[in-house]
Design a protein around this motif. Structure first.
Motif, short mmCIF file in Angstrom:
data_model
loop_
_atom_site.label_atom_id
_atom_site.label_comp_id
_atom_site.label_asym_id
_atom_site.label_seq_id
_atom_site.Cartn_x
_atom_site.Cartn_y
_atom_site.Cartn_z
N ALA A 12 6.19 27.45 13.32
CA ALA A 12 5.63 28.53 12.50
C ALA A 12 6.68 29.59 12.24
O ALA A 12 7.59 29.81 13.04
N CYS A 13 6.53 30.26 11.09
CA CYS A 13 7.41 31.38 10.75
C CYS A 13 6.87 32.63 11.44
O CYS A 13 5.78 32.63 12.00
N GLN A 14 7.64 33.69 11.40
CA GLN A 14 7.25 34.93 12.08
C GLN A 14 5.94 35.48 11.52
O GLN A 14 5.10 35.99 12.26
N VAL A 19 2.47 25.47 8.65
CA VAL A 19 1.38 26.07 7.90
C VAL A 19 1.75 26.19 6.42
O VAL A 19 0.97 25.85 5.53
N HIS A 20 2.95 26.67 6.14
CA HIS A 20 3.40 26.79 4.75
C HIS A 20 3.72 25.41 4.15
O HIS A 20 3.56 25.21 2.95
N PHE A 50 -6.22 35.67 17.22
CA PHE A 50 -6.73 34.98 18.40
C PHE A 50 -6.42 35.64 19.73
O PHE A 50 -7.07 35.35 20.72
N GLU A 51 -5.41 36.51 19.82
CA GLU A 51 -5.09 37.16 21.09
C GLU A 51 -6.27 37.95 21.66
O GLU A 51 -6.50 37.91 22.85
N PRO A 52 -7.03 38.70 20.85
CA PRO A 52 -8.18 39.42 21.42
C PRO A 52 -9.19 38.48 22.09
O PRO A 52 -9.86 38.87 23.02
N GLU A 101 0.17 36.59 12.46
CA GLU A 101 -1.21 36.41 12.03
C GLU A 101 -2.03 35.72 13.12
O GLU A 101 -3.17 36.10 13.39
N TYR A 102 -1.45 34.72 13.76
CA TYR A 102 -2.12 34.00 14.85
C TYR A 102 -2.42 34.96 16.00
O TYR A 102 -3.52 34.96 16.55
#
Length: 72
Positions: free
Chosen positions: A40-42, A13-14, A52-54, A47-48
């Motif tokens: 991905a970084c922590q 992403v970065h 998106f978890e909900p 943020e993901y």
């Protein structure tokens, strides 16, 4: 003689934004009928998860459509 090779993985992403941030883990998601994975970084993983978890908690199995009734 043994040579060790260290491979660094960067946050995808970065990396798209032109930044070099070391990746701590990876994120899996479905895209075009396949499971994809990005490094991905922590910060991006958190943020993901908050975004998106909900949605996973509210998701349900899709029901098959009913067969049309015969007209006879």
């Amino acid at each position: 003689m043994v040579t060790e090779v260290f491979t660094r993985t960067y946050c995808d992403v970065h990396d798209v934004q032109g930044e070099r941030v070391d990746a701590d883990g990876n994120i899996q998601f479905a895209w075009e009928y396949a499971i994809r994975e990005i490094d991905a970084c922590q910060e991006c993983i958190e943020e993901y998860n908050t975004r998106f978890e909900p949605l996973f908690d509210r998701s349900r199995v899709a029901k098959k459509p009913r067969a049309p009734k015969s007209a006879g």
